[in-house]
Design a protein around this motif. Sequence first.
Motif, PDB file in Angstrom:
ATOM      1  N   PRO A 154       0.830  -1.280   0.094  1.00  0.00           N
ATOM      2  CA  PRO A 154      -0.034   0.101   0.089  1.00  0.00           C
ATOM      3  C   PRO A 154       0.888   1.364  -0.020  1.00  0.00           C
ATOM      4  O   PRO A 154       2.039   1.268   0.429  1.00  0.00           O
ATOM      5  N   TRP A 155       0.320   2.243  -0.653  1.00  0.00           N
ATOM      6  CA  TRP A 155       0.974   3.671  -0.362  1.00  0.00           C
ATOM      7  C   TRP A 155       0.759   4.105   1.148  1.00  0.00           C
ATOM      8  O   TRP A 155      -0.217   3.910   1.569  1.00  0.00           O
ATOM      9  N   HIS A 211       0.410   9.775  -0.867  1.00  0.00           N
ATOM     10  CA  HIS A 211       0.252   9.941  -2.450  1.00  0.00           C
ATOM     11  C   HIS A 211       1.232   9.745  -3.433  1.00  0.00           C
ATOM     12  O   HIS A 211       2.176  10.448  -3.498  1.00  0.00           O
ATOM     13  N   GLU A 223      -2.038   1.807 -14.638  1.00  0.00           N
ATOM     14  CA  GLU A 223      -1.560   0.909 -13.463  1.00  0.00           C
ATOM     15  C   GLU A 223      -2.574   0.766 -12.726  1.00  0.00           C
ATOM     16  O   GLU A 223      -2.892  -0.301 -12.154  1.00  0.00           O
ATOM     17  N   HIS A 249      -7.633   0.765  -8.482  1.00  0.00           N
ATOM     18  CA  HIS A 249      -7.682   1.993  -7.818  1.00  0.00           C
ATOM     19  C   HIS A 249      -7.905   3.407  -8.353  1.00  0.00           C
ATOM     20  O   HIS A 249      -8.148   4.416  -7.714  1.00  0.00           O
ATOM     21  N   VAL A 303     -12.430  19.701  -3.067  1.00  0.00           N
ATOM     22  CA  VAL A 303     -11.157  19.077  -3.587  1.00  0.00           C
ATOM     23  C   VAL A 303     -11.637  17.824  -3.946  1.00  0.00           C
ATOM     24  O   VAL A 303     -11.094  17.290  -5.110  1.00  0.00           O
TER      25      VAL A 303
HETATM   26  C1  HEC Z   1      -4.626  12.515 -11.771  1.00  0.00           C
HETATM   27  C2  HEC Z   1      -4.846  11.612 -11.039  1.00  0.00           C
HETATM   28  C3  HEC Z   1      -5.177  11.264  -9.656  1.00  0.00           C
HETATM   29  C4  HEC Z   1      -5.559  12.632  -8.786  1.00  0.00           C
HETATM   30  C5  HEC Z   1      -6.273  13.893  -9.305  1.00  0.00           C
HETATM   31  C6  HEC Z   1      -5.725  11.845  -7.584  1.00  0.00           C
HETATM   32  N1  HEC Z   1      -5.181  10.509  -7.724  1.00  0.00           N
HETATM   33 FE1  HEC Z   1      -5.186   9.426  -6.037  1.00  0.00          FE
HETATM   34  N2  HEC Z   1      -4.130   7.873  -7.011  1.00  0.00           N
HETATM   35  C7  HEC Z   1      -3.834   7.976  -8.364  1.00  0.00           C
HETATM   36  C8  HEC Z   1      -2.857   7.040  -8.797  1.00  0.00           C
HETATM   37  C9  HEC Z   1      -2.540   6.796 -10.135  1.00  0.00           C
HETATM   38  C10 HEC Z   1      -2.688   6.279  -7.603  1.00  0.00           C
HETATM   39  C11 HEC Z   1      -1.984   4.778  -7.525  1.00  0.00           C
HETATM   40  C12 HEC Z   1      -2.732   3.764  -7.344  1.00  0.00           C
HETATM   41  C13 HEC Z   1      -2.256   2.423  -7.441  1.00  0.00           C
HETATM   42  O1  HEC Z   1      -1.030   2.350  -7.106  1.00  0.00           O
HETATM   43  O2  HEC Z   1      -2.997   1.542  -7.718  1.00  0.00           O
HETATM   44  C14 HEC Z   1      -3.470   6.922  -6.515  1.00  0.00           C
HETATM   45  C15 HEC Z   1      -3.574   6.511  -5.244  1.00  0.00           C
HETATM   46  C16 HEC Z   1      -4.472   6.913  -4.189  1.00  0.00           C
HETATM   47  C17 HEC Z   1      -4.529   6.210  -2.947  1.00  0.00           C
HETATM   48  C18 HEC Z   1      -3.728   5.085  -2.651  1.00  0.00           C
HETATM   49  C19 HEC Z   1      -4.564   3.750  -2.972  1.00  0.00           C
HETATM   50  C20 HEC Z   1      -3.997   2.557  -2.619  1.00  0.00           C
HETATM   51  O3  HEC Z   1      -4.356   1.545  -2.942  1.00  0.00           O
HETATM   52  O4  HEC Z   1      -2.832   2.665  -2.102  1.00  0.00           O
HETATM   53  C21 HEC Z   1      -5.282   6.973  -2.272  1.00  0.00           C
HETATM   54  C22 HEC Z   1      -5.948   6.920  -0.878  1.00  0.00           C
HETATM   55  C23 HEC Z   1      -5.666   8.353  -3.081  1.00  0.00           C
HETATM   56  N3  HEC Z   1      -4.883   8.064  -4.331  1.00  0.00           N
HETATM   57  C24 HEC Z   1      -6.551   9.247  -2.895  1.00  0.00           C
HETATM   58  C25 HEC Z   1      -6.636  10.337  -3.477  1.00  0.00           C
HETATM   59  C26 HEC Z   1      -7.355  11.645  -3.048  1.00  0.00           C
HETATM   60  C27 HEC Z   1      -8.143  11.752  -1.718  1.00  0.00           C
HETATM   61  C28 HEC Z   1      -7.248  12.693  -4.072  1.00  0.00           C
HETATM   62  C29 HEC Z   1      -7.717  14.126  -3.867  1.00  0.00           C
HETATM   63  C30 HEC Z   1      -7.070  15.015  -2.887  1.00  0.00           C
HETATM   64  C31 HEC Z   1      -6.665  12.085  -4.971  1.00  0.00           C
HETATM   65  N4  HEC Z   1      -6.346  10.491  -4.914  1.00  0.00           N
HETATM   66  C32 HEC Z   1      -6.285  12.447  -6.317  1.00  0.00           C
HETATM   67  C33 HEC Z   1      -4.278   9.168  -9.114  1.00  0.00           C
HETATM   68  C34 HEC Z   1      -4.812  10.119  -9.006  1.00  0.00           C
END
Ligand code: HEC
Length: 382
Positions: A259-260, A263, A272, A278, A372
Amino acid sequence: MLFVAMMFYGTPLYSGEYHAVKEKTYSGTTETLVCSQCHTMHGSQGGSSMIYGGVDAQYKGLIRAATIVQLCKTCHENNSLGMSNPTPPDVWNNTLGYLASAGDFNDRNPSTQNEANRHSIDNTNLTPPGASGSGWPIAYFSCESCHNQHGNKNYRNLHVRPGNSSSDITVNYRLNSTGNCSDGTVSPCDVNLVTTSGLPAGQTNLYKFNRTNVTFIKAGSSSRGVARWCGGCHNDFQGGGADTNMGGSTSGDVNTGTPWIRHPVRDVSINEANTNGHADRSNWAGITPTSSRVRAVNPDDTDPTSGNADEEPFCLSCHYAHGGGNKLAGADPTINHSNLVMIDGNGVLNIEASPSDTFIPLDSASASRARVRNLCQQCHNQ
Ligand code: HEC
Ligand code: HEC
Ligand code: HEC
Ligand code: HEC
Ligand code: HEC
Ligand code: HEC
C-alpha cells in the motif's frame, strides 16, 4: 523618479530565458532585462533616487527595493511600471486576463493574503513541511528561494538546487519543433507548450504563462521533474513507488501488501492504477470539456482513452506553485488551504481570473459548489 530606458523587443523569448543576459539566451542575441532595472550602484542618478517609489535609501545587494519580494513585485504585481512587449506576468492577484499557471499569492474579492493558502514569502525562518536533513529553517523565504533572478536553463528559471538539495534538479522545457530541450538534451522535455510545430505559439508573452498552454510530458525521476524539484524542500513528500517514505511499488499498489503511505507523485500511471482497481480510467478519459481535466504528467502527450491512459498524478495535479488565490467573494478562508486546486460542479477552477467567471465558492449552498473531492474523483470515481 528616474527610470533607466527599458529595452523592448518584439522577438519571442523562450520560456525560462527572461532575466538572462543575452549571451546566455538560446539565440545569444536578445537582451531582456538590464542590470540597472534591478540594481543601483549608488542609489542615485541625476541627483534623484534610483529606488522604486523614490525614497532616499540604499539596500543590501544594491537592489532598487527594500526586499527581494518587493523588487520582484514592482514588475510582477499588476504591471505597476506599465511595461509592454513583454508585459511582466502578474503573480499576486492576476488581473491581466490569463489564467496564471502558478496560481496567485493573494486571494481576490476581497484581496487578502491568506497564509494558509500560499507560499508564505517575505517571511523569515520557515521550515517546509516534509523537510529532511539539515539546512533549515530558510532564513528569508522569497521569490529567489525558488527562482534564479539572473536566469538559467530550467523551466521558469527554477533554481537548480532548491532548499538543501546537493545535486542539480532539472526541469527543462522544449525550445522548438526539432525537439531540443533547454538543457541541450532532446525531447521529451519536462515541460512543453501546447503547439508542437515550429516555434511553439505558446512561447509568446503572457500566452505562455496560461495554465492550459503548459503541459508536462516527461516522467519524473530521482534527478528531474517537478515532483523531484518540489522535493528539494519537501523531501519526504516526494519519491517513487517502493521508496520507504512513499510505500507502493513501481507498478503501484498491486494489492499484495504494497500500500501507499503517501500519495504517489511521479511514476504510477492511471493505466496501472486501473489494473490495480484503484482508479477509473474510463471516467478519467470521459471528462468533458477536456480543459477541465486536472493536470497530470502525460508521457505520450495524447488525450487518454478508455483503453489507454498513461497520465501520472504529480504535485501540480493538486497544488498551485504560488498559491490557490483568486477565490471569489464568499469562500471561507479556513477551508481554503494548502494551495489546493479546487473545482466546482461546472468544472471551473478556484483561480479562474475574473468575477464574471461562474466559479461557485466552496462554502456556497449550491450543490455544485467547489470541492477538492471533485479533483480526486476525476481519477478515482469512488
Ligand atoms: C491525476 C489522477 C489522480 C488524482 C487527481 C488523485 N489521485 Fe489518488 N491516485 C492516483 C493514482 C494513479 C494512484 C496509484 C494507485 C495504485 O497504485 O494502484 C493513486 C493512489 C491513491 C491512494 C492510495 C491507493 C492505494 O490503494 O494504495 C489514495 C488513498 C488516493 N489516491 C486518494 C486520492 C485523493 C483523496 C485525491 C484527492 C485529494 C486523489 N487521490 C487525487 C491518481 C490520482
Ligand atoms: C523590471 C521589471 C522586472 C523585474 C524587477 C522582475 N521581473 Fe521577472 N519578468 C519581467 C518580464 C517583463 C517578464 C516576462 C518575460 C516574457 O514574457 O518573456 C518576466 C518573467 C519572469 C519569469 C518567467 C520567466 C519565463 O520562464 O518565461 C520569472 C520566473 C520571473 N520573471 C521572476 C522574477 C523574480 C524572481 C524577480 C525578482 C528577483 C523578478 N522577476 C523581477 C520583468 C521583471
Ligand atoms: C530581475 C532583477 C535583477 C536583474 C535584472 C539583475 N539582478 Fe543581480 N541580483 C538581483 C537580486 C534580487 C540579487 C540578490 C540580492 C540579495 O541577495 O540581497 C542579486 C544579486 C547580484 C549579485 C550578488 C550575488 C551574485 O549572484 O553574485 C551580483 C554580483 C549581481 N546581482 C549582478 C548583476 C548583474 C551584473 C546584472 C546584469 C547583467 C544583474 N545582477 C541583473 C536581481 C537582479
Ligand atoms: C525553497 C523551498 C521550497 C520549495 C522549492 C517548495 N516549497 Fe512548498 N513550502 C516551503 C515552505 C518554507 C513552506 C511553509 C511556509 C508556507 O506555508 O509557505 C511551504 C509550504 C507549502 C505548502 C503548504 C502551504 C500552506 O500555507 O499550508 C504546500 C501545499 C507546498 N509548500 C507545496 C509545494 C509545491 C507543490 C512545490 C513545488 C512546485 C513546493 N512547495 C516547492 C518551501 C518550499
Ligand atoms: C515555492 C517556490 C516558488 C516561489 C517562492 C515563487 N515561485 Fe514563481 N513559480 C514557481 C514554479 C514551480 C512555477 C511554475 C508553475 C507552473 O507552471 O504551474 C512558477 C512560475 C512563475 C512565473 C510564471 C508565471 C506563472 O503563472 O506560471 C513567474 C513570473 C514567477 N513564478 C515569479 C515569481 C515571483 C515574482 C515570486 C515572488 C513574488 C515567485 N515566483 C515565488 C515556484 C515559485
Ligand atoms: C492527490 C493530490 C495531491 C498530490 C499529488 C500532492 N499533494 Fe500535497 N497536499 C494535498 C492535500 C489534500 C493536502 C492537505 C493535507 C493532507 O491531506 O495531507 C496537501 C498538503 C501539502 C503540504 C502541506 C503540509 C502541511 O503540513 O501543511 C505540502 C507541503 C504539500 N502538500 C506538498 C506537496 C508536494 C511537494 C507534492 C509533490 C511531491 C504534493 N504535495 C503532491 C494533495 C496532494
